[in-house]
Design an enzyme around this catalytic site. Structure first.
Site, PDB file in Angstrom:
ATOM      1  N   GLU A 105      14.719   4.489   5.292  1.00  0.00           N
ATOM      2  CA  GLU A 105      13.338   4.367   4.821  1.00  0.00           C
ATOM      3  C   GLU A 105      13.057   5.411   3.733  1.00  0.00           C
ATOM      4  O   GLU A 105      12.485   5.107   2.689  1.00  0.00           O
ATOM      5  CB  GLU A 105      12.419   4.587   6.021  1.00  0.00           C
ATOM      6  CG  GLU A 105      11.055   4.004   5.922  1.00  0.00           C
ATOM      7  CD  GLU A 105      10.310   4.213   7.235  1.00  0.00           C
ATOM      8  OE1 GLU A 105      10.938   4.539   8.267  1.00  0.00           O
ATOM      9  OE2 GLU A 105       9.081   4.042   7.217  1.00  0.00           O
TER      10      GLU A 105
HETATM   11  O1  LIG Z   1       3.457  -1.414  -0.428  1.00  0.00           O
HETATM   12  C1  LIG Z   1       2.511  -0.719  -0.122  1.00  0.00           C
HETATM   13  N1  LIG Z   1       1.451  -0.580  -0.943  1.00  0.00           N
HETATM   14  C2  LIG Z   1       0.380   0.182  -0.631  1.00  0.00           C
HETATM   15  N2  LIG Z   1       0.296   0.879   0.488  1.00  0.00           N
HETATM   16  C3  LIG Z   1       1.296   0.792   1.364  1.00  0.00           C
HETATM   17  C4  LIG Z   1       2.428   0.000   1.117  1.00  0.00           C
HETATM   18  N3  LIG Z   1       3.253   0.115   2.164  1.00  0.00           N
HETATM   19  C5  LIG Z   1       2.654   0.959   3.014  1.00  0.00           C
HETATM   20  N4  LIG Z   1       1.466   1.367   2.564  1.00  0.00           N
HETATM   21  C6  LIG Z   1       0.576   2.352   3.192  1.00  0.00           C
HETATM   22  O2  LIG Z   1       1.269   2.930   4.298  1.00  0.00           O
HETATM   23  C7  LIG Z   1       0.333   3.364   5.286  1.00  0.00           C
HETATM   24  C8  LIG Z   1       0.618   2.748   6.616  1.00  0.00           C
HETATM   25  O3  LIG Z   1       1.896   3.023   7.034  1.00  0.00           O
HETATM   26  P1  LIG Z   1       2.764   1.924   7.795  1.00  0.00           P
HETATM   27  O4  LIG Z   1       1.919   0.856   8.385  1.00  0.00           O
HETATM   28  O5  LIG Z   1       3.811   1.455   6.842  1.00  0.00           O
HETATM   29  O6  LIG Z   1       3.365   2.764   8.977  1.00  0.00           O
HETATM   30  P2  LIG Z   1       4.875   3.203   9.278  1.00  0.00           P
HETATM   31  O7  LIG Z   1       5.524   3.502   7.954  1.00  0.00           O
HETATM   32  O8  LIG Z   1       4.739   4.421  10.153  1.00  0.00           O
HETATM   33  O9  LIG Z   1       5.510   2.046   9.984  1.00  0.00           O
HETATM   34  C9  LIG Z   1      -1.009   2.934   4.767  1.00  0.00           C
HETATM   35  O10 LIG Z   1      -1.554   4.028   4.108  1.00  0.00           O
HETATM   36  C10 LIG Z   1      -0.682   1.823   3.778  1.00  0.00           C
HETATM   37  O11 LIG Z   1      -1.708   1.713   2.829  1.00  0.00           O
HETATM   38 CA   LIG Z   2       5.626   2.505   5.912  1.00  0.00          CA
END
Ligand SMILES: O=c1[nH]cnc2c1ncn2[C@@H]1O[C@H](COP(=O)(O)OP(=O)(O)O)[C@@H](O)[C@H]1O
Ligand SMILES: [Ca+2]
EC number: 3.6.1.6
Length: 406
Positions: free
Chosen positions: A150
């Site tokens: 990641e």
């Molecule tokens: O492609 C993207 N464009 C804009 N924001 C994104 C994108 N991917 C993730 N985010 C942002 O990532 C955050 C949420 O993290 P996520 O749901 O990916 O959790 P995780 O990485 O812990 O699984 C939010 O702030 C969301 O706006």
């Molecule tokens: Ca993410």
């Protein structure tokens, strides 16, 4: 897929020549199954000449909330949200290219935190949606991504989009991603010293675009913004007794509310009688953060690209423009945290967690990673209209493994 030049292509401007256009455009579909939402990225590439790398031409992006992990007990319903997004790709990709367009879904921390059984049930349903679609479904098209990938793939995306992976004068930049359930830090160490003092599992070598990179990267599970809220409230991994209340000095004094997370209902509220404000809040947050993260000396003086929740909270509080992003110092988050936490009544219409979130970000940067007050952060959501997400790096990797690029 043929990228051989056609004898007649020089007779037409490239955008008019239909055969040229068809032969040289291709697509890749990457799903990001994040802990707070599911997102589709449909990338268009154009191979302008056979001797050059394909060029990224554009992206179609859409997202839905909540994420797959919210459907832990209804995997079919979860897969339905993926199908809805995939319908966009049916619209976006010309039918004769469907069979050549790979589709992949990688899940991150939300699914890492579920039981193996529930996570696999969700992924199996998604795989069925893919199999029923007209797209190319490679091996391992659906799975949980390793945390180290990641970070690396996000680093590739940002450094590709900012032009640091090609040409001369390469000056790569480090990346900071703050998700809902996990957080990543990734950079290319410049000093031998850093390699020596870093635990082996924080270093990964990989090859991309004919160069080898040895990166420092780590994903801290449970240190995403939403997971941190639970930890700060003292509610993480607790057997929640019915009606139990979790209180924090980071929340508005009179607040009492409920929050559903990972299928559990939590009641939370402010310190009705006791203290509230930045000082007690910072101490509370420190208990969770201090001593938990590796602090590489080298990063103290360098600047980093930061996105996801770093970006969202900075934009929510007008530290940066929501569309343009901007450059901040670490201390700007602290100044804003103080302002919000010491005037909670004024800010409570925004989000009751704003003080806690800003204080957590401050503590994570300063006491967690060990950044200086004046470390520069480049807050970025898009570069050249492409989302700064690990999904682009993952798509390069996918195309490479399918022999569609090198
Ligand atoms: O492609 C993207 N464009 C804009 N924001 C994104 C994108 N991917 C993730 N985010 C942002 O990532 C955050 C949420 O993290 P996520 O749901 O990916 O959790 P995780 O990485 O812990 O699984 C939010 O702030 C969301 O706006
Ligand atoms: Ca993410």
């Amino acid at each position: 897929h043929s990228n051989r030049a056609m004898w007649f292509q020089d007779f037409f401007p490239p955008n008019v020549c239909p055969i040229n256009f068809e032969a040289n455009t291709f697509y890749g579909i990457m799903f990001d199954a994040g802990s707070t939402g599911t997102r589709i990225h449909i990338y268009t590439f154009v191979q302008k000449s056979p001797e050059n790398l394909p060029e990224l031409e554009g992206e179609i992006f859409e997202s839905v909330k909540p994420g797959l992990s919210a459907y832990a007990d209804q995997p079919e319903k979860g897969a339905e949200t993926v199908k809805k997004l995939l319908d966009m790709a049916i619209e976006a990709v010309p039918p004769h290219l469907w069979k050549k367009t790979p589709v992949v879904l990688k899940a991150t921390a939300g699914l890492r935190l579920l039981s193996e059984e529930k996570a696999q049930a969700l992924l199996l349903e998604v795989k069925e949606v893919f199999e029923e679609s007209p797209f190319l479904v490679p091996e391992d098209s659906v799975g949980i991504m390793d945390g180290s990938h990641e970070g690396i793939l996000a680093w590739i995306t940002v450094n590709f989009l900012t032009g640091q992976l090609s040409g001369q004068n390469r000056q790569t930049v480090g990346t900071l991603d703050l998700g809902g359930a996990s957080t990543q830090i990734t950079f290319l160490p410049r000093f031998e010293e850093t390699l020596k003092e870093t635990p082996g599992d924080f270093l990964t070598s990989f090859e991309m675009f004919n160069s080898t990179y040895k990166l420092y990267t780590h994903s801290y599970l449970g240190f995403g913004l939403k997971a941190a809220r639970l930890a700060i409230l003292g509610a993480l991994n607790m057997e929640v007794v019915d009606g139990q209340m979790f209180r924090s000095s980071c929340l508005p004094k009179q607040l009492e509310a409920e929050w559903h997370f990972g299928g559990v209902k939590y009641r939370y509220g402010g310190n009705k009688e006791g203290e509230t404000g930045f000082k007690p809040c910072y101490l509370e947050v420190l208990k969770f953060v201090k001593g938990k993260l590796h602090q590489p000396d080298e990063i103290r003086g360098s600047s980093f690209y930061a996105f996801s929740y770093y970006y969202d909270r900075a934009a929510d509080t007008n530290l940066i423009d929501y569309e343009q992003g901007g450059v901040l110092e670490v201390r700007d988050f602290e100044i804003k945290a103080k302002e919000v936490c010491d005037n909670m009544e004024r800010y409570k219409s925004a989000s009751p967690f704003l003080c806690m979130d800003l204080t957590y970000i401050t503590a994570l940067l300063k006491e967690g990673f060990g950044f200086r007050d004046n470390t520069l952060l480049q807050l970025t959501k898009k570069v050249n209209n492409i989302e700064t997400s690990w999904t682009l790096g993952a798509t390069f990797y996918l195309l490479q493994s399918l022999g569609m690029t090198y």
